[in-house]
Design a protein around this motif. Structure first.
Motif, PDB file in Angstrom:
ATOM      1  N   PRO A 100       0.833  -1.219   0.000  1.00 46.48           N
ATOM      2  CA  PRO A 100       0.000   0.000   0.000  1.00 46.48           C
ATOM      3  C   PRO A 100       0.856   1.252   0.000  1.00 46.48           C
ATOM      4  O   PRO A 100       2.031   1.225   0.386  1.00 46.48           O
ATOM      5  N   VAL A 101       0.268   2.346  -0.444  1.00 42.76           N
ATOM      6  CA  VAL A 101       0.967   3.627  -0.518  1.00 42.76           C
ATOM      7  C   VAL A 101       0.145   4.689   0.197  1.00 42.76           C
ATOM      8  O   VAL A 101      -1.056   4.837  -0.065  1.00 42.76           O
ATOM      9  N   ASP A 102       0.786   5.411   1.115  1.00 39.44           N
ATOM     10  CA  ASP A 102       0.188   6.598   1.723  1.00 39.44           C
ATOM     11  C   ASP A 102       0.701   7.817   0.977  1.00 39.44           C
ATOM     12  O   ASP A 102       1.894   8.143   1.042  1.00 39.44           O
ATOM     13  N   ASN A 103      -0.176   8.473   0.228  1.00 44.32           N
ATOM     14  CA  ASN A 103       0.189   9.611  -0.603  1.00 44.32           C
ATOM     15  C   ASN A 103      -0.062  10.925   0.131  1.00 44.32           C
ATOM     16  O   ASN A 103      -1.158  11.146   0.668  1.00 44.32           O
ATOM     17  N   TYR A 104       0.933  11.790   0.116  1.00 41.90           N
ATOM     18  CA  TYR A 104       0.833  13.096   0.772  1.00 41.90           C
ATOM     19  C   TYR A 104       0.903  14.214  -0.262  1.00 41.90           C
ATOM     20  O   TYR A 104       1.719  14.174  -1.185  1.00 41.90           O
ATOM     21  N   LEU A 149       0.893 -13.689  -7.505  1.00 43.46           N
ATOM     22  CA  LEU A 149       0.981 -12.780  -6.366  1.00 43.46           C
ATOM     23  C   LEU A 149       1.264 -13.570  -5.097  1.00 43.46           C
ATOM     24  O   LEU A 149       0.602 -14.564  -4.813  1.00 43.46           O
ATOM     25  N   ALA A 150       2.248 -13.115  -4.333  1.00 39.18           N
ATOM     26  CA  ALA A 150       2.605 -13.795  -3.088  1.00 39.18           C
ATOM     27  C   ALA A 150       1.818 -13.263  -1.898  1.00 39.18           C
ATOM     28  O   ALA A 150       1.692 -13.943  -0.878  1.00 39.18           O
ATOM     29  N   GLY A 151       1.299 -12.044  -1.989  1.00 42.54           N
ATOM     30  CA  GLY A 151       0.535 -11.466  -0.890  1.00 42.54           C
ATOM     31  C   GLY A 151       0.544  -9.951  -0.946  1.00 42.54           C
ATOM     32  O   GLY A 151       1.156  -9.337  -1.825  1.00 42.54           O
ATOM     33  N   VAL A 152      -0.149  -9.352   0.016  1.00 41.35           N
ATOM     34  CA  VAL A 152      -0.234  -7.901   0.131  1.00 41.35           C
ATOM     35  C   VAL A 152       0.285  -7.507   1.509  1.00 41.35           C
ATOM     36  O   VAL A 152      -0.209  -8.007   2.524  1.00 41.35           O
ATOM     37  N   LEU A 153       1.307  -6.671   1.540  1.00 41.87           N
ATOM     38  CA  LEU A 153       1.844  -6.212   2.814  1.00 41.87           C
ATOM     39  C   LEU A 153       0.876  -5.225   3.470  1.00 41.87           C
ATOM     40  O   LEU A 153      -0.020  -4.683   2.815  1.00 41.87           O
ATOM     41  N   THR A 154       1.054  -4.987   4.763  1.00 41.92           N
ATOM     42  CA  THR A 154       0.115  -4.135   5.493  1.00 41.92           C
ATOM     43  C   THR A 154       0.643  -2.733   5.738  1.00 41.92           C
ATOM     44  O   THR A 154      -0.142  -1.787   5.854  1.00 41.92           O
ATOM     45  N   ARG A 155       1.960  -2.573   5.824  1.00 39.37           N
ATOM     46  CA  ARG A 155       2.546  -1.268   6.097  1.00 39.37           C
ATOM     47  C   ARG A 155       2.805  -0.531   4.793  1.00 39.37           C
ATOM     48  O   ARG A 155       3.273  -1.132   3.817  1.00 39.37           O
ATOM     49  N   PRO A 156       2.549   0.793   4.756  1.00 36.91           N
ATOM     50  CA  PRO A 156       2.630   1.518   3.483  1.00 36.91           C
ATOM     51  C   PRO A 156       3.989   2.132   3.193  1.00 36.91           C
ATOM     52  O   PRO A 156       4.781   2.430   4.094  1.00 36.91           O
ATOM     53  N   ILE A 157       4.244   2.332   1.923  1.00 41.03           N
ATOM     54  CA  ILE A 157       5.285   3.248   1.465  1.00 41.03           C
ATOM     55  C   ILE A 157       4.766   4.670   1.666  1.00 41.03           C
ATOM     56  O   ILE A 157       3.598   4.965   1.373  1.00 41.03           O
ATOM     57  N   ILE A 158       5.612   5.562   2.179  1.00 41.06           N
ATOM     58  CA  ILE A 158       5.231   6.964   2.327  1.00 41.06           C
ATOM     59  C   ILE A 158       5.658   7.708   1.071  1.00 41.06           C
ATOM     60  O   ILE A 158       6.842   7.748   0.727  1.00 41.06           O
ATOM     61  N   HIS A 159       4.686   8.282   0.387  1.00 39.25           N
ATOM     62  CA  HIS A 159       4.957   8.933  -0.893  1.00 39.25           C
ATOM     63  C   HIS A 159       4.573  10.411  -0.807  1.00 39.25           C
ATOM     64  O   HIS A 159       3.394  10.740  -0.672  1.00 39.25           O
ATOM     65  N   VAL A 160       5.565  11.290  -0.881  1.00 38.86           N
ATOM     66  CA  VAL A 160       5.297  12.729  -0.940  1.00 38.86           C
ATOM     67  C   VAL A 160       5.091  13.075  -2.408  1.00 38.86           C
ATOM     68  O   VAL A 160       6.009  13.509  -3.110  1.00 38.86           O
ATOM     69  N   VAL A 161       3.864  12.863  -2.864  1.00 45.66           N
ATOM     70  CA  VAL A 161       3.599  12.902  -4.296  1.00 45.66           C
ATOM     71  C   VAL A 161       3.654  14.321  -4.849  1.00 45.66           C
ATOM     72  O   VAL A 161       4.156  14.548  -5.960  1.00 45.66           O
ATOM     73  N   ASP A 162       3.140  15.304  -4.097  1.00 44.11           N
ATOM     74  CA  ASP A 162       3.177  16.699  -4.518  1.00 44.11           C
ATOM     75  C   ASP A 162       3.466  17.578  -3.305  1.00 44.11           C
ATOM     76  O   ASP A 162       2.966  17.320  -2.207  1.00 44.11           O
ATOM     77  N   ASP A 163       4.224  18.650  -3.499  1.00 43.65           N
ATOM     78  CA  ASP A 163       4.507  19.582  -2.411  1.00 43.65           C
ATOM     79  C   ASP A 163       3.298  20.462  -2.109  1.00 43.65           C
ATOM     80  O   ASP A 163       3.050  20.835  -0.965  1.00 43.65           O
ATOM     81  N   ASP A 164       2.552  20.814  -3.137  1.00 48.73           N
ATOM     82  CA  ASP A 164       1.386  21.687  -3.000  1.00 48.73           C
ATOM     83  C   ASP A 164       0.578  21.596  -4.291  1.00 48.73           C
ATOM     84  O   ASP A 164       0.900  20.799  -5.187  1.00 48.73           O
ATOM     85  N   ILE A 165      -0.458  22.435  -4.403  1.00 49.63           N
ATOM     86  CA  ILE A 165      -1.321  22.381  -5.582  1.00 49.63           C
ATOM     87  C   ILE A 165      -0.557  22.797  -6.843  1.00 49.63           C
ATOM     88  O   ILE A 165      -0.727  22.199  -7.917  1.00 49.63           O
ATOM     89  N   ALA A 166       0.295  23.810  -6.716  1.00 48.10           N
ATOM     90  CA  ALA A 166       1.084  24.223  -7.880  1.00 48.10           C
ATOM     91  C   ALA A 166       1.954  23.079  -8.379  1.00 48.10           C
ATOM     92  O   ALA A 166       2.107  22.876  -9.596  1.00 48.10           O
ATOM     93  N   ASP A 167       2.524  22.305  -7.451  1.00 48.02           N
ATOM     94  CA  ASP A 167       3.350  21.155  -7.818  1.00 48.02           C
ATOM     95  C   ASP A 167       2.510  20.088  -8.512  1.00 48.02           C
ATOM     96  O   ASP A 167       2.966  19.430  -9.455  1.00 48.02           O
ATOM     97  N   MET A 168       1.259  19.913  -8.068  1.00 54.15           N
ATOM     98  CA  MET A 168       0.364  18.947  -8.698  1.00 54.15           C
ATOM     99  C   MET A 168       0.074  19.325 -10.149  1.00 54.15           C
ATOM    100  O   MET A 168       0.100  18.475 -11.057  1.00 54.15           O
TER     101      MET A 168
END
Length: 271
Positions: A100-104, A149-168
């Motif tokens: 899983p991915v936690d997107n910020y 597929l071997a499975g799904v892990l439970t802990r996420p990758i932390i992804h700083v996908v965009d710094d702000d709206i302008a970055d998006m």
């Protein structure tokens, strides 16, 4: 990765649990390569216009049986690192795990609404060497896995996908530039209204189906970016193709065929 000196050190500092770290530097002109070497990473430096061959070059340089693939704007926490080590040492029957991915966006965690080639909340990033394959595309290449597929892990990758709206918005512009070049390489003028319909479907899927509406203004904006992605990519590709046509209608090649010219993230890592 290309010119990621601002983020790379934080990323590499979280990868000490790996047996080996490989960093792929794509035409870097900043301090990316020096940072990689300072952390003891194996460096693969070159020109990789296509994302698929770039990732494959990183895997080729890895010596372990299992690969964890991480980008420079992603972080692996201690609990995920421990889960990865346990997963690959329990003799899994399959050949890859999804994570899983936690997107910020800035400091805001946005869990819902991602999709439509503009973000994802689940990725196949932990896999046996040689089991993952990428298509030769510039952005978000399609992938296939040889084994189950071997499975799904439970802990996420932390992804700083965009710094702000302008970055998006800047990311949307950058992604559609690359996607347009992929479309133009095919040579056929993409249909506008098919892509408009695809854009509407992606917006509603992200906003309603994937519950982006529960994320407030950012959820709406992410769904909007996902919907605009195929439309803007199509229009840019049509522009590229029109510029490449002589008055007689003959198509002029604007750049070399990088697919033909390209010769070429256990827990090693290729970023």
């Amino acid at each position: 990765m290309r010119n990621e000196e601002a983020r790379l050190a934080d990323c590499l500092a979280r990868l000490s649990f790996c047996d080996e770290v490989v960093v792929v530097a794509d035409r870097c002109t900043d301090g990316t390569e020096a940072i990689a070497l300072r952390f003891g990473a194996k460096l693969v430096s070159g020109s990789f216009p296509l994302e698929g061959p770039r990732k494959a070059a990183g895997v080729e340089a890895c010596g372990g049986d299992w690969i964890i693939e991480i980008d420079a704007d992603e972080l692996v926490g201690e609990t995920l690192a421990s889960e990865i080590r346990i997963a690959i040492h329990t003799a899994p029957a399959g050949d890859y795990f999804q994570i899983p991915v936690d997107n910020y966006v800035g400091d805001t965690l946005v869990r819902r609404g991602w999709g439509g080639s503009f973000g994802t909340s689940l990725v196949g990033r932990l896999y046996r060497r040689g089991s993952k394959h990428w298509k030769e595309q510039r952005v978000h290449p399609g992938v296939t896995f040889d084994g189950p597929l071997a499975g799904v892990l439970t802990r996420p990758i932390i992804h700083v996908v965009d710094d702000d709206i302008a970055d998006m918005v800047a990311r949307l512009n950058r992604y559609t530039d690359l996607r347009a070049q992929d479309l133009a390489d095919i040579g056929d003028m993409p249909g506008l209204w098919d892509n408009v319909f695809r854009g509407f479907r992606r917006f509603f899927k992200c906003y309603w189906g994937r519950e982006g509406r529960k994320e407030g203004e950012l959820g709406f904006l992410i769904a909007l970016m996902a919907g605009l992605y195929p439309v803007i990519s199509c229009l840019k590709a049509r522009e590229i193709l029109k510029r490449g046509r002589a008055p007689s209608g003959t198509l002029i090649e604007l750049w070399p065929n990088t697919s033909a010219a390209q010769s070429r993230k256990g827990a090693p890592k290729a970023a």
